[in-house]
Design a protein around this motif. Structure first.
Motif, short mmCIF file in Angstrom:
data_model
loop_
_atom_site.label_atom_id
_atom_site.label_comp_id
_atom_site.label_asym_id
_atom_site.label_seq_id
_atom_site.Cartn_x
_atom_site.Cartn_y
_atom_site.Cartn_z
N VAL A 59 -52.16 -2.92 -52.07
CA VAL A 59 -52.82 -4.22 -52.18
C VAL A 59 -51.85 -5.20 -52.82
CG1 VAL A 59 -54.73 -5.51 -53.22
CG2 VAL A 59 -55.12 -3.22 -52.29
N ASP A 60 -51.72 -6.40 -52.20
CA ASP A 60 -50.82 -7.41 -52.76
C ASP A 60 -51.41 -8.79 -52.54
OD1 ASP A 60 -50.34 -8.10 -50.08
OD2 ASP A 60 -48.46 -6.97 -49.97
N VAL A 77 -56.09 -4.29 -57.46
CA VAL A 77 -56.76 -3.16 -56.81
C VAL A 77 -55.71 -2.11 -56.46
CG1 VAL A 77 -58.12 -2.42 -54.83
CG2 VAL A 77 -58.58 -4.63 -55.89
N MET A 78 -56.09 -0.85 -56.66
CA MET A 78 -55.19 0.27 -56.33
C MET A 78 -55.88 1.17 -55.29
SD MET A 78 -53.77 3.28 -58.83
CE MET A 78 -53.03 2.04 -59.90
N TRP A 112 -54.93 -8.76 -50.59
CA TRP A 112 -54.84 -8.21 -49.23
C TRP A 112 -54.53 -6.72 -49.27
CZ3 TRP A 112 -55.76 -11.28 -44.94
CH2 TRP A 112 -55.85 -12.66 -45.20
N LEU A 113 -55.32 -5.97 -48.52
CA LEU A 113 -55.05 -4.55 -48.34
C LEU A 113 -54.10 -4.38 -47.15
CD1 LEU A 113 -55.58 -1.50 -48.73
CD2 LEU A 113 -57.56 -1.76 -47.21
N ARG A 137 -47.96 -2.80 -39.42
CA ARG A 137 -48.52 -3.17 -40.72
C ARG A 137 -49.60 -4.21 -40.49
NH1 ARG A 137 -45.29 -6.51 -45.44
NH2 ARG A 137 -47.12 -7.16 -46.65
N THR A 138 -50.79 -3.93 -40.97
CA THR A 138 -51.91 -4.86 -40.83
C THR A 138 -52.51 -5.12 -42.19
OG1 THR A 138 -52.34 -4.03 -38.61
CG2 THR A 138 -54.10 -5.28 -39.67
N GLN A 139 -53.02 -6.34 -42.37
CA GLN A 139 -53.61 -6.75 -43.64
C GLN A 139 -55.08 -7.10 -43.45
OE1 GLN A 139 -50.80 -10.01 -44.38
NE2 GLN A 139 -49.99 -8.87 -46.11
#
Length: 249
Positions: A59-60, A77-78, A112-113, A137-139
């Motif tokens: 998550v960033d 979030v982790m 964003w995950l 890679r999808t967010q």
């Protein structure tokens, strides 16, 4: 493309309800919401590929140049597990755990995950064969929603205010969002008598802030004569319709 069903198996659930998809990796919903200070959420994922995949999750803040270690201890979030393998038709319940990072209490915060999907290497090719491995890679949005916000999400369309502003570079449509929620647009158009509807590409209007969109020079409408019609997305990815008069500034 099929998108989001539960009892009959995750594949059927996802296709019926319209969830998010990443090539062959599919999720049960379009976003994750931590409401009222909740400490943990889960997200069901299924691999619809005909081959196993290795998935890295983090998550960033949404920047494309970010990676798993970009935010470090500041990540709100982790995901657990952060790396996992999914066989064809394999399912996993990805745990998303709030880290307790201090966030605003009067509005939502957005993260964003990221799901980084790596297919297996082909082992059945000649040694001299040239191959290209495509990683995906999808967010998807992760919304941190504090308790006690002063409005209901379903009332969000009525909070938005639209106005045409005259700037040196041309006219713009300003969307003011005085609510504590992110306004995610699915569709937006301006209507004016005698003119064809003007569709505009809008992403999100942040809470307690504004979003400005450039207007084409060909769009001319008398002051106060334009109407904005729009669809927002709720927590389940379903539309919230709104219509309001556009003012002038």
């Amino acid at each position: 493309m099929c998108n989001k069903a539960w009892r009959w198996g995750l594949r059927g659930l996802l296709c019926l309800l319209g969830g998010s998809s990443w090539a062959g990796l599919m999720a049960e919903s379009t976003r994750v919401v931590f409401a009222g200070g909740s400490a943990e959420q889960s997200l069901q994922l299924i691999n619809l590929n005909r081959y196993p995949v290795l998935v890295q999750a983090w998550v960033d803040d949404g920047r494309l140049d970010s990676g798993p270690d970009t935010l470090g201890a500041e990540a709100a979030v982790m995901p657990m597990p952060p790396i996992f393998r999914l066989n064809p038709d394999g399912q996993i319940s990805l745990r998303l755990i709030a880290t307790g990072t201090p966030l605003p209490v009067d509005r939502e915060s957005l993260f964003w995950l990221n799901l980084y999907e790596i297919p297996p290497a082909r082992m059945d090719l000649p040694a001299a064969a040239r191959t290209l491995t495509v990683t995906l890679r999808t967010q998807m949005k992760v919304l941190m929603r504090p308790a006690g916000l002063r409005a209901a999400l379903e009332d969000l369309p009525r909070w938005l205010r639209f106005a045409v502003t005259r700037e040196p570079g041309g006219a713009q449509l300003r969307i003011d969002n005085p609510s504590p929620y992110f306004a995610s647009f699915r569709a937006l158009e301006l209507r004016c008598a005698g003119l064809p509807a003007l569709a505009l590409a809008a992403d999100m209007a942040p809470p307690l802030a504004a979003l400005s969109l450039p207007l084409p020079a060909s769009f001319h409408c008398e002051d106060g004569a334009a109407t904005a019609r729009f669809l927002l997305l709720d927590d389940d990815g379903q539309p919230l319709a709104g219509e309001t008069r556009v003012g002038e500034r």
